[in-house]
Scaffold this motif. Structure first.
Motif, PDB file in Angstrom:
ATOM      1  N   GLY A  41       0.819  -1.212   0.000  1.00 25.85           N
ATOM      2  CA  GLY A  41       0.000   0.000   0.000  1.00 25.85           C
ATOM      3  C   GLY A  41       0.846   1.252   0.000  1.00 25.85           C
ATOM      4  O   GLY A  41       1.969   1.263   0.507  1.00 25.85           O
ATOM      5  N   VAL A  42       0.286   2.301  -0.545  1.00 21.14           N
ATOM      6  CA  VAL A  42       0.986   3.583  -0.632  1.00 21.14           C
ATOM      7  C   VAL A  42       1.358   4.105   0.752  1.00 21.14           C
ATOM      8  O   VAL A  42       2.492   4.538   0.983  1.00 21.14           O
ATOM      9  CB  VAL A  42       0.115   4.616  -1.390  1.00 21.14           C
ATOM     10  N   SER A  62       0.051   7.558  -9.929  1.00 22.73           N
ATOM     11  CA  SER A  62      -0.861   6.566  -9.356  1.00 22.73           C
ATOM     12  C   SER A  62      -0.061   5.480  -8.635  1.00 22.73           C
ATOM     13  O   SER A  62       1.152   5.375  -8.804  1.00 22.73           O
ATOM     14  CB  SER A  62      -1.688   5.915 -10.470  1.00 22.73           C
ATOM     15  N   ARG A  63      -0.781   4.667  -7.868  1.00 16.10           N
ATOM     16  CA  ARG A  63      -0.161   3.509  -7.215  1.00 16.10           C
ATOM     17  C   ARG A  63       0.408   2.561  -8.265  1.00 16.10           C
ATOM     18  O   ARG A  63       1.484   1.991  -8.102  1.00 16.10           O
ATOM     19  CB  ARG A  63      -1.206   2.793  -6.354  1.00 16.10           C
TER      20      ARG A  63
END
Length: 199
Positions: A41-42, A62-63
């Protein structure tokens, strides 16, 4: 004088941003191998990199863009380590060295620093085209590196043997990591090493 000071501030800011970006990518490259694409996760990446969650979008759109760059870094690190290992031994020992290093207990246990193909195989097929493209390039690099170490490099069949060798290496490491019985894990690696072509 003001122009020089302004340029110095800009270059310092640019250097700091590049260093932060580099830190994020390094952390993410380890994280995807350790936790998988879906488990990365970011917020966790930014925290581990020592940065705020809000700073993420100053570095990536973006991720998915971060994951693609992280995959590229993971593949580049693994390819460089393999090439360095091969260069450290006499040419006639290169294949044996490569197979033993790849299927070693040390490599088995170092998931977050090892081959991203073995760490992420089942997930990669479901990732973005950018991530798959990076992984495909790395597969080709591995096959090429194995083929170039073969005594019959350039001869008919040498490329196919390299394809089989890489598939055996990656598949064996993947299965050896899955097995929760150390004896089975060791047996898988030993059997692969016995049957991988070294001459």
């Amino acid at each position: 004088m003001m122009t020089i000071m302004r340029n110095t501030k800009l270059s310092t800011r640019t250097a700091a941003k590049e260093a932060s970006h580099e830190r994020i990518v390094c952390v993410a490259a380890r994280a995807i191998r350790r936790s998988g694409y879906d488990g990365t996760g970011v917020a966790d990446i930014m925290k581990e990199a020592g940065l705020t969650h809000g700073a993420f979008y100053a570095h990536f759109a973006s991720r998915e863009a971060m994951l693609a760059e992280a995959a590229g870094r993971a593949c580049a690190e693994a390819a460089a380590a393999a090439a360095d290992g091969v260069a450290s031994v006499p040419p006639e020992q290169a294949l044996t060295y490569m197979f033993h290093a790849y299927l070693s207990r040390e490599n088995l246990e170092q998931v977050e620093r090892g081959c991203p193909l073995a760490a992420l195989a089942s997930e990669t097929a479901r990732q973005t085209p950018e991530v798959r493209r990076v992984s495909t390039r790395y597969i080709k690099e591995m096959v090429d590196l194995v083929a170039r170490q073969s005594p019959d490099w350039g001869q008919p069949g040498s490329h196919e043997r390299a394809l089989v060798s890489v598939a055996t290496m990656v598949g064996t490491l993947l299965l050896a990591r899955i097995a929760d019985e150390p004896a089975l894990s060791d047996s898988l690696r030993a059997a692969a090493l016995q049957h991988l072509p070294v001459a």
